[in-house]
Scaffold this motif. Structure first.
Motif, short mmCIF file in Angstrom:
data_model
loop_
_atom_site.label_atom_id
_atom_site.label_comp_id
_atom_site.label_asym_id
_atom_site.label_seq_id
_atom_site.Cartn_x
_atom_site.Cartn_y
_atom_site.Cartn_z
N GLY A 1 21.91 -1.90 1.23
CA GLY A 1 20.49 -1.79 1.55
C GLY A 1 19.76 -3.10 1.29
N TYR A 2 18.52 -2.98 0.84
CA TYR A 2 17.70 -4.18 0.62
C TYR A 2 16.82 -3.98 -0.60
CZ TYR A 2 13.75 -1.55 2.53
OH TYR A 2 12.76 -0.61 2.72
N ALA A 3 16.25 -5.07 -1.05
CA ALA A 3 15.26 -5.04 -2.12
C ALA A 3 14.15 -6.02 -1.77
CB ALA A 3 15.90 -5.42 -3.46
N THR A 4 12.96 -5.77 -2.30
CA THR A 4 11.83 -6.66 -2.09
C THR A 4 11.14 -6.94 -3.42
OG1 THR A 4 10.34 -4.79 -1.62
CG2 THR A 4 11.40 -5.88 0.27
N PHE A 5 10.57 -8.14 -3.52
CA PHE A 5 9.84 -8.57 -4.71
C PHE A 5 8.56 -9.22 -4.22
CE2 PHE A 5 8.81 -11.45 -8.19
CZ PHE A 5 9.12 -10.71 -9.33
N THR A 6 7.42 -8.62 -4.50
CA THR A 6 6.16 -9.11 -3.94
C THR A 6 5.09 -9.29 -5.03
OG1 THR A 6 5.37 -6.86 -3.48
CG2 THR A 6 6.57 -8.00 -1.72
N THR A 7 4.19 -10.21 -4.76
CA THR A 7 3.08 -10.47 -5.68
C THR A 7 1.78 -10.56 -4.89
OG1 THR A 7 4.50 -11.73 -7.19
CG2 THR A 7 2.13 -12.06 -7.39
N GLU A 8 0.80 -9.78 -5.29
CA GLU A 8 -0.52 -9.80 -4.67
C GLU A 8 -1.59 -9.86 -5.75
OE1 GLU A 8 -1.06 -10.20 -1.60
OE2 GLU A 8 0.89 -9.72 -0.72
N LYS A 9 -2.79 -10.25 -5.37
CA LYS A 9 -3.94 -10.22 -6.27
C LYS A 9 -4.66 -8.89 -6.07
CE LYS A 9 -4.61 -14.00 -8.80
NZ LYS A 9 -5.71 -14.90 -8.46
#
Length: 274
Positions: free
Chosen positions: A54-62
């Motif tokens: 599968g997949y993974a995601t790593f995100t950063t938002e304000k």
């Protein structure tokens, strides 16, 4: 004789490593910015079985959390429908942190095999004391009694996700091979004493066709029998971005490894790429 003894004690104290990670809760973030988005290829490792699943995601938002500017950092690992026949994985981790990287709220929703649980932690830092209220629930399990706990500690308290964000902004001494830091970590049920150790220099071959010079870290605890148990391992680029290019999760059965596939919105060039 007494003067010599005092001198020896003072010298020993001076040479004793100071746990700055536990003492200094607020730091200046220079490694990442809002809009950073990383995608990974996800693999399962069950000893004799090694398969992309599968997949993974790593995100950063304000965002704004309870009236103050904050980072909203998320890590999600999703197994494919084909992989579900072997082991279902739907893990979602989220943490809100202040702009100076103090944890505010943490949530982990973990579906691993037939087990589904939700861990939450609410943090406060008042008068030099860290306070955390934790709650573990199991939605859909009628006979499960929610587990709650409250903990105070003079040190900073982290979790599995906020410690990665914090590691990306470590000062130089933390990147020395063998450097160990003991810290309190929120697990959803309670705060546990865990150890973060630097594994030193590593070259990680990512799934974007590049190799990266990295610093590796292992987070581990000791179980009730006194045996060392690894909880998380991650490798961050040896450049200004300190980008996680590989993240290893230790599951109820085997482990999952996420390898960098694509990154957008990074704050600095990835000069560690070979």
């Amino acid at each position: 004789m007494m003067k010599k003894l005092v001198t020896t004690i003072l010298l020993a104290m001076a040479l004793q490593p100071i746990n700055l990670l536990a003492q200094q809760c607020e730091v200046v973030n220079t490694a990442f910015k809002e809009g950073e988005s990383v995608r990974y290829d996800l693999y399962f490792d069950w000893g004799i079985i090694w398969k992309k699943v599968g997949y993974a995601t790593f995100t950063t938002e304000k965002t704004v959390y309870e009236g103050q500017p904050a980072y909203d950092i998320r890590l999600m690992a999703v197994g494919s429908k084909e992989a579900d026949m072997l082991f279902k994985l739907r893990d979602s981790l989220q943490v809100y942190m202040t702009e100076r990287l103090e944890p505010l709220y943490y949530k982990k929703a973990a579906e691993e095999g037939s087990h589904y649980s939700v861990d939450e932690a609410w943090y406060k830092r008042e008068n030099g004391v860290s306070k955390v209220h934790q709650l573990r629930t199991r939605p859909g399990v009628a006979d499960f009694t929610p587990i709650e706990s409250d903990t105070e500690d003079s040190r900073c308290i982290y979790d599995m996700l906020s410690i990665i964000a914090r590691a990306r902004n470590f000062s130089a001494e933390y990147f020395m091979q063998g450097h160990q830091t003991t810290l309190p970590l929120a697990t959803g049920r309670k705060v546990e004493e865990e150890t973060l150790i630097c594994l030193g220099d590593n070259t990680i071959k990512a799934k974007d066709g590049k190799k990266y010079a990295c610093k590796g870290f292992s987070l581990y605890a000791f179980d009730k029998d006194g045996d060392k148990k690894e909880i998380l391992r991650f490798y961050i680029t040896d450049d200004a971005s300190r980008l996680p290019v590989r993240i290893d999760f230790y599951l109820k059965i085997g482990s999952a490894k996420a390898y960098l596939k694509e990154v957008k919105g990074n704050a600095h060039p990835l000069t560690s790429a070979k």
